[in-house]
Design an enzyme around this catalytic site. Sequence first.
Site, PDB file in Angstrom:
ATOM      1  N   LEU A   1      29.211  -0.751 -14.617  1.00 11.00           N
ATOM      2  CA  LEU A   1      29.781  -1.953 -15.229  1.00 11.00           C
ATOM      3  C   LEU A   1      31.216  -2.241 -14.790  1.00 11.00           C
ATOM      4  O   LEU A   1      31.887  -3.083 -15.380  1.00 11.00           O
ATOM      5  CB  LEU A   1      29.686  -1.850 -16.752  1.00 11.00           C
ATOM      6  CG  LEU A   1      28.254  -1.675 -17.283  1.00 11.00           C
ATOM      7  CD1 LEU A   1      28.252  -1.538 -18.792  1.00 11.00           C
ATOM      8  CD2 LEU A   1      27.351  -2.812 -16.842  1.00 11.00           C
ATOM      9  N   CYS A   2      31.679  -1.572 -13.745  1.00 14.72           N
ATOM     10  CA  CYS A   2      33.024  -1.841 -13.216  1.00 14.72           C
ATOM     11  C   CYS A   2      33.006  -3.091 -12.343  1.00 14.72           C
ATOM     12  O   CYS A   2      32.039  -3.345 -11.628  1.00 14.72           O
ATOM     13  CB  CYS A   2      33.517  -0.659 -12.380  1.00 14.72           C
ATOM     14  SG  CYS A   2      34.091   0.718 -13.364  1.00 14.72           S
ATOM     15  N   HIS A   3      34.097  -3.831 -12.405  1.00 18.44           N
ATOM     16  CA  HIS A   3      34.240  -5.019 -11.570  1.00 18.44           C
ATOM     17  C   HIS A   3      34.688  -4.622 -10.163  1.00 18.44           C
ATOM     18  O   HIS A   3      35.459  -3.676 -10.014  1.00 18.44           O
ATOM     19  CB  HIS A   3      35.309  -5.958 -12.155  1.00 18.44           C
ATOM     20  CG  HIS A   3      34.939  -6.535 -13.476  1.00 18.44           C
ATOM     21  ND1 HIS A   3      35.135  -5.870 -14.661  1.00 18.44           N
ATOM     22  CD2 HIS A   3      34.378  -7.727 -13.796  1.00 18.44           C
ATOM     23  CE1 HIS A   3      34.718  -6.620 -15.661  1.00 18.44           C
ATOM     24  NE2 HIS A   3      34.252  -7.749 -15.168  1.00 18.44           N
TER      25      HIS A   3
ATOM     26  N   ASP B   1      33.504  20.529  -1.474  1.00 18.46           N
ATOM     27  CA  ASP B   1      32.544  20.425  -0.376  1.00 18.46           C
ATOM     28  C   ASP B   1      33.040  21.146   0.873  1.00 18.46           C
ATOM     29  O   ASP B   1      32.291  21.880   1.515  1.00 18.46           O
ATOM     30  CB  ASP B   1      32.258  18.957  -0.064  1.00 18.46           C
ATOM     31  CG  ASP B   1      31.292  18.801   1.097  1.00 18.46           C
ATOM     32  OD1 ASP B   1      30.192  19.393   1.038  1.00 18.46           O
ATOM     33  OD2 ASP B   1      31.637  18.116   2.072  1.00 18.46           O
TER      34      ASP B   1
END
Length: 159
Positions: free
Chosen positions: A75-77, A128
């Site tokens: 839901l991030c713009h 990583d």
Amino acid sequence: MSNFTHINASGEANMVDVSAKQETVREARAEAFVHMAPETLELIVSGSHHKGDVFATARIAGIQAAKKTWDLIPLCHPLLLSKVEVQLEAIEAENMVRIESVCKLAGKTGVEMEALTAASVAALTIYDMCKAVQKDMVIGQVRLLEKTGGKSGHFKADA
């Protein structure tokens, strides 16, 4: 549930409508830590890690992640970031790396998630790159340090 800006009266998740909000300069700082064995940290600090410059790679990964936050968090713009900075510091006395990110823009919504994502992905990149020499590293203490701008004003985390 109506206190959550992303949840409507029916309990459904939606992207917040920011079209009526004022455009302001907004900035956010976040941090994350990667705890590791002294030998692993020494490989990073000395530049002798066989995969190359761990800090440079983590910095670029954090910057890329900030720019892709809208792709990762549903839901991030999508935001037009004007600044993303990722700093990494080896704290040898505590066998850890501290990551601090800063994101900035002039816009209608904040950049907290971008700063948090940058710090988190930089930490994941360190993991990583170093997992071949140590698998029990611990990523932790990811948090928002400060945010400025916007309707909710200034926030600064306790030390």
